[in-house]
Design an enzyme around this catalytic site. Structure first.
Site, PDB file in Angstrom:
ATOM      1  N   ARG A   1     -48.105  53.993 -40.642  1.00 13.30           N
ATOM      2  CA  ARG A   1     -48.130  52.624 -41.191  1.00 13.30           C
ATOM      3  C   ARG A   1     -49.519  52.108 -41.555  1.00 13.30           C
ATOM      4  O   ARG A   1     -49.627  51.120 -42.267  1.00 13.30           O
ATOM      5  CB  ARG A   1     -47.508  51.655 -40.170  1.00 13.30           C
ATOM      6  CG  ARG A   1     -48.347  51.534 -38.918  1.00 13.30           C
ATOM      7  CD  ARG A   1     -47.597  51.015 -37.723  1.00 13.30           C
ATOM      8  NE  ARG A   1     -48.465  51.043 -36.557  1.00 13.30           N
ATOM      9  CZ  ARG A   1     -48.784  52.136 -35.859  1.00 13.30           C
ATOM     10  NH1 ARG A   1     -48.287  53.303 -36.194  1.00 13.30           N
ATOM     11  NH2 ARG A   1     -49.593  52.084 -34.828  1.00 13.30           N
TER      12      ARG A   1
ATOM     13  N   CYS B   1     -52.309  25.813 -29.555  1.00 10.90           N
ATOM     14  CA  CYS B   1     -51.330  24.717 -29.513  1.00 10.90           C
ATOM     15  C   CYS B   1     -49.922  25.301 -29.392  1.00 10.90           C
ATOM     16  O   CYS B   1     -49.048  24.738 -28.735  1.00 10.90           O
ATOM     17  CB  CYS B   1     -51.390  23.875 -30.773  1.00 10.90           C
ATOM     18  SG  CYS B   1     -52.863  22.879 -30.990  1.00 10.90           S
TER      19      CYS B   1
ATOM     20  N   CYS C   1     -47.147  47.846 -30.297  1.00 12.05           N
ATOM     21  CA  CYS C   1     -46.368  48.889 -30.970  1.00 12.05           C
ATOM     22  C   CYS C   1     -46.552  50.243 -30.300  1.00 12.05           C
ATOM     23  O   CYS C   1     -45.756  51.142 -30.485  1.00 12.05           O
ATOM     24  CB  CYS C   1     -46.718  48.926 -32.448  1.00 12.05           C
ATOM     25  SG  CYS C   1     -48.446  49.236 -32.762  1.00 12.05           S
TER      26      CYS C   1
ATOM     27  N   CYS D   1     -54.093  20.172 -26.151  1.00  9.15           N
ATOM     28  CA  CYS D   1     -54.517  21.580 -26.283  1.00  9.15           C
ATOM     29  C   CYS D   1     -55.934  21.744 -25.749  1.00  9.15           C
ATOM     30  O   CYS D   1     -56.838  20.983 -26.100  1.00  9.15           O
ATOM     31  CB  CYS D   1     -54.445  22.017 -27.743  1.00  9.15           C
ATOM     32  SG  CYS D   1     -55.127  23.660 -28.035  1.00  9.15           S
TER      33      CYS D   1
HETATM   34 ZN    ZN Z   1     -54.885  23.675 -30.328  1.00  9.41          ZN
END
Ligand code: ZN
Length: 250
Positions: free
Chosen positions: A70, A172, A185, A242
Site C-alpha cells: 500500500r 477537542c 495496521c 480542551c
Molecule cells: Zn482543542
C-alpha cells in the site's frame, strides 16, 4: 511562473477557483508531512505533482517488504532504505522543480515545534496517538492548520483542525488523557486502497486550505466504512475546556 510551469500546472490554472493566483500560493507553500507510509505516500504524490513548492517528509522508518502492498512511494529495490530517501527519489522524478526535504528521524519536542512553525500546513500521516497529539499541540501553538488522517482495516477517517477559525483541534475530539485503543495496521491489517482514498483526501484538503478554495473539513470529521463504501459526517465543535486549545483566542 515560466512557460514550462504554466504548462505543467495548466489544468489547475484552468480552474476558476485556483487560477494563476492559487497556483502561485501552492508554489510558495511549505507542507510538512509526518509519516511517509500508507497515508503519506498518496498525500505526498499529489502535493508534489500539484506543485507545492516545498515538502518536508519526516519518518524514521525504513522500507519493509510488508509496506509495499500500500505504500506506493516505495519500490521493491528500495527495501531497507530510509522511507524518506525513497519518497524523495520518487517525488523528485515526478516534479524536479520543487524542494523536497527528507528527514530520517522521529521528531518531537523542540524539533517538532520548529518544523511546524516553518510550515504553511501539516499533514498528520502517522499511525499512533502519541505522535498525533504532539503534532496537534505544535499546530495549535503555532496556529498552523493540520490535516489529520487515519486508516486501519476497512475504516478510515479524515478531518482538518484549524484553530485560526472557530473550529476544534484534534484533542477537542480525542482528549489526550482519554484512553483509546491503539489499533495499527501492523496488527490489524489494512485494505490497500483505503490509505489511498484517505491520503488523497488529505492532499485535497491541504491544497484547498493553502489556496483558500471552498470549505475545508474544519469542524467536521468524515468516517469511511470501505466495506459498504459509506461515509458519515460528524459535526465537531470546539471544546472550551480542551487542555490544548482551550486557552487559544480567536
Ligand atoms: Zn482543542
Amino acid at each position: 511562473m515560466n512557460d514550462q510551469q504554466l504548462l505543467r500546472y495548466s489544468r489547475h490554472i484552468l480552474l476558476d477557483e485556483l487560477d494563476i493566483e492559487g497556483q502561485e500560493k501552492l508554489l510558495a507553500a511549505h507542507a510538512l508531512i509526518i509519516g511517509a507510509g500508507g497515508l503519506g505516500s498518496p498525500a505526498a504524490f499529489y502535493l508534489a505533482s500539484a506543485g507545492v513548492g516545498k515538502i518536508t517528509l519526516v519518518d524514521d522508518d525504513t522500507v519493509d517488504l510488508t509496506n509495499l502492498q500500500r505504500q506506493i512511494l516505495h519500490t521493491t529495490e528500495r527495501v531497507g532504505q530510509p522511507k524518506v530517501a525513497s519518497g524523495k527519489a520518487t517525488l523528485q522524478k515526478i516534479n524536479p522543480e520543487i524542494e523536497i526535504v527528507a528527514l530520517n528521524e522521529r521528531v518531537s519536542g523542540g524539533r517538532l515545534n520548529e518544523l511546524v512553525a516553518s510550515a504553511s500546513i501539516v499533514l498528520d500521516c502517522s499511525d499512533n496517538f502519541a505522535t498525533r497529539h504532539a503534532v496537534n499541540r505544535a499546530c495549535v501553538a503555532h496556529r498552523v492548520p493540520l490535516v489529520s488522517g487515519a486508516a486501519v482495516r476497512f475504516d478510515g477517517q479524515i478531518s482538518v483542525f484549524d484553530t485560526r477559525r472557530d473550529a476544534p483541534c484534534y484533542a477537542c475530539l480525542f482528549p489526550e488523557d482519554q484512553q483509546f485503543d491503539e489499533v495499527n495496521c501492523g496488527t490489524m491489517g489494512v485494505f490497500a486502497p483505503l490509505v489511498g482514498i484517505i491520503g488523497s483526501m488529505q492532499a485535497a484538503e491541504a491544497l484547498k486550505v493553502i489556496a483558500g478554495i471552498g470549505e475545508p473539513l474544519a469542524g467536521r470529521l468524515l468516517l469511511l466504512d470501505a466495506r459498504s463504501m459509506e461515509w458519515s459526517s460528524i459535526k465537531a465543535a470546539r471544546n472550551p475546556a480542551c487542555k490544548v486549545c482551550g486557552h487559544v483566542h480567536l
